[in-house]
Design an enzyme around this catalytic site. Sequence first.
Site, PDB file in Angstrom:
ATOM      1  N   GLY A  30       0.827  -1.200   0.000  1.00  0.00           N
ATOM      2  CA  GLY A  30       0.000   0.000   0.000  1.00  0.00           C
ATOM      3  C   GLY A  30       0.857   1.245   0.000  1.00  0.00           C
ATOM      4  O   GLY A  30       1.980   1.248   0.504  1.00  0.00           O
ATOM      5  N   GLY A  32       0.311   5.764  -0.059  1.00  0.00           N
ATOM      6  CA  GLY A  32      -0.591   6.899  -0.112  1.00  0.00           C
ATOM      7  C   GLY A  32       0.105   8.148   0.351  1.00  0.00           C
ATOM      8  O   GLY A  32       1.332   8.192   0.480  1.00  0.00           O
ATOM      9  N   VAL A  36       4.087   4.592   3.248  1.00  0.00           N
ATOM     10  CA  VAL A  36       4.147   3.292   2.590  1.00  0.00           C
ATOM     11  C   VAL A  36       3.835   2.192   3.599  1.00  0.00           C
ATOM     12  O   VAL A  36       4.192   2.286   4.769  1.00  0.00           O
ATOM     13  CB  VAL A  36       5.547   3.058   1.982  1.00  0.00           C
ATOM     14  CG1 VAL A  36       5.721   1.624   1.512  1.00  0.00           C
ATOM     15  CG2 VAL A  36       5.785   4.005   0.821  1.00  0.00           C
ATOM     16  N   VAL A  37       3.156   1.136   3.120  1.00  0.00           N
ATOM     17  CA  VAL A  37       2.946  -0.072   3.916  1.00  0.00           C
ATOM     18  C   VAL A  37       3.657  -1.221   3.222  1.00  0.00           C
ATOM     19  O   VAL A  37       3.544  -1.384   2.010  1.00  0.00           O
ATOM     20  CB  VAL A  37       1.451  -0.420   4.049  1.00  0.00           C
ATOM     21  CG1 VAL A  37       1.264  -1.606   4.993  1.00  0.00           C
ATOM     22  CG2 VAL A  37       0.664   0.769   4.541  1.00  0.00           C
ATOM     23  N   LYS A  52       3.736  -0.127   8.638  1.00  0.00           N
ATOM     24  CA  LYS A  52       3.338   1.137   8.020  1.00  0.00           C
ATOM     25  C   LYS A  52       4.330   2.210   8.416  1.00  0.00           C
ATOM     26  O   LYS A  52       4.528   2.494   9.597  1.00  0.00           O
ATOM     27  CB  LYS A  52       1.918   1.525   8.441  1.00  0.00           C
ATOM     28  CG  LYS A  52       1.471   2.867   7.853  1.00  0.00           C
ATOM     29  CD  LYS A  52      -0.021   3.087   7.987  1.00  0.00           C
ATOM     30  CE  LYS A  52      -0.767   2.361   6.884  1.00  0.00           C
ATOM     31  NZ  LYS A  52      -2.201   2.784   6.843  1.00  0.00           N
ATOM     32  N   ASP A 149     -16.652   6.192  11.843  1.00  0.00           N
ATOM     33  CA  ASP A 149     -16.338   6.055  10.416  1.00  0.00           C
ATOM     34  C   ASP A 149     -16.360   4.586   9.999  1.00  0.00           C
ATOM     35  O   ASP A 149     -15.470   4.118   9.300  1.00  0.00           O
ATOM     36  CB  ASP A 149     -14.983   6.679  10.103  1.00  0.00           C
ATOM     37  CG  ASP A 149     -14.786   6.914   8.602  1.00  0.00           C
ATOM     38  OD1 ASP A 149     -15.799   7.002   7.875  1.00  0.00           O
ATOM     39  OD2 ASP A 149     -13.626   6.991   8.158  1.00  0.00           O
TER      40      ASP A 149
END
Length: 510
Positions: A30, A32, A36-37, A52, A149
Amino acid sequence: MDPHKKVALETEFFTEYGEASRYQIQEVIGKGSYGVVASAIDTHSGEKVAIKKINDVFEHVSDATRILREIKLLRLLRHPDIVEIKHVMLPPSRREFRDIYVVFELMESDLHQVIKANDDLTPEHYQFFLYQLLRGLKFIHTANVFHRDLKPKNILANSDCKLKICDFGLARVSFNDAPSAIFWTDYVATRWYRAPELCGSFFSKYTPAIDIWSIGCIFAEMLTGKPLFPGKNVVHQLDIMTDLLGTPPPEAIARIRNEKARRYLGNMRRKPPVPFTHKFPHVDPLALRLLHRLLAFDPKDRPSAEEALADPYFYGLANVDREPSTQPIPKLEFEFERRKITKEDVRELIYREILEYHPQMLQEYLRGGEQTSFMYPSGVDRFKRQFAHLEENYGKGEKGSPLQRQHASLPRERVPAPKKENGSHNHDIENRSIASLVTTLESPPTSQHEGSDYRNGTSQTGYSARSLLKSASISASKCIGMKPRNKSEYGESNNDTVDALSQKVAALHT
């Protein structure tokens, strides 16, 4: 993976963090705006984990506060249905660190991908998924925490049907004695899963019922494979809610805090509710009865998570001993929410939270130790270039390219500031497709080693979310038989769920 690339990967991700030698980086899963993951192997335990890296944590105090809130909540809310932080790496400098490395348990996908990729989920899947969500939510709410959420993308999933709630960056803790709280916020819940009392309102007095509504929307999405209320704006959201549920009574409209939304509903033509049996044909009447309760327009008519778990829909599955509560979170833990904090304040608070994963240094800190810099001598040489390598090679279609899901919870993409239908009450659970249920529970896996790779910590190269939970590759027995947690603090392993349900099914045939 090419050995030379593997070495480069392991020397560029962690930069200066000396603990990094504990983890063998596998691949990016991942990326974003936050960082980074990467998936990795914990060489101490042999477990697969997600690491992460959060970049420039303190660039904005609001983002840093959100990260602090989530790290703290995930430490305090340890439960089988909530994603777990396993470790947070100690930064090289107490006063000057900018990045954070958080180690999570690795999950394979999320509920959004599961729903999108599978058109043959069974009623047993729906029941067990909802059971886990409500069980986790009961624990969260007894701590006086509102998630705020909940949506399919914020629920992680494994191929053994285990779900875990994640993404607590928008959660809040209520310290009022009354069962409601007032929050000023710039963002509460993705619109499609937002309770009607929150529509158009940023200053809201509300109860845990906002999370119950979100769970109802998620459950409906499981049943149909598509979002229930995909509103384009606040007005459209209210329109499609009332198209299904009917025009709410005046007392329910009065609970809407936004004046324009309240006036809009008050002037709306009268709409009759749509029978849930028409909207959701061929669905178990008990499931529809519970869904109707979860989606009550008036929050006071929605059940608590604990009350929902006691619904007849979960007969034979729910067990109070497997649905633990917890104590309310102490006010002191979130004292920072009550005052304006600086970048230096939040840095110190995050550092203090990191020390919870380093007991020896925590004791020194609590004794008043003033050590502020403890650079690892081999860290820079070993990990300096790793992050650049990850960014350069992410998304190029190489072997082991990541799934769409960012598999760890913390933090989310940065969010800019904003410019009863009567069910079949006497429906007997013993008549609910018993033959089908027994067949599913007793069906063997398609192969001897099916589903074992992940549990044994080995790689699953080429794994696709599309294969997740397909009936051809996973049985309900495996779905319900979750992997037991070692040294469970809740008294019994999840295998007992299978035993209890199997005994119940057997009893139905005697």
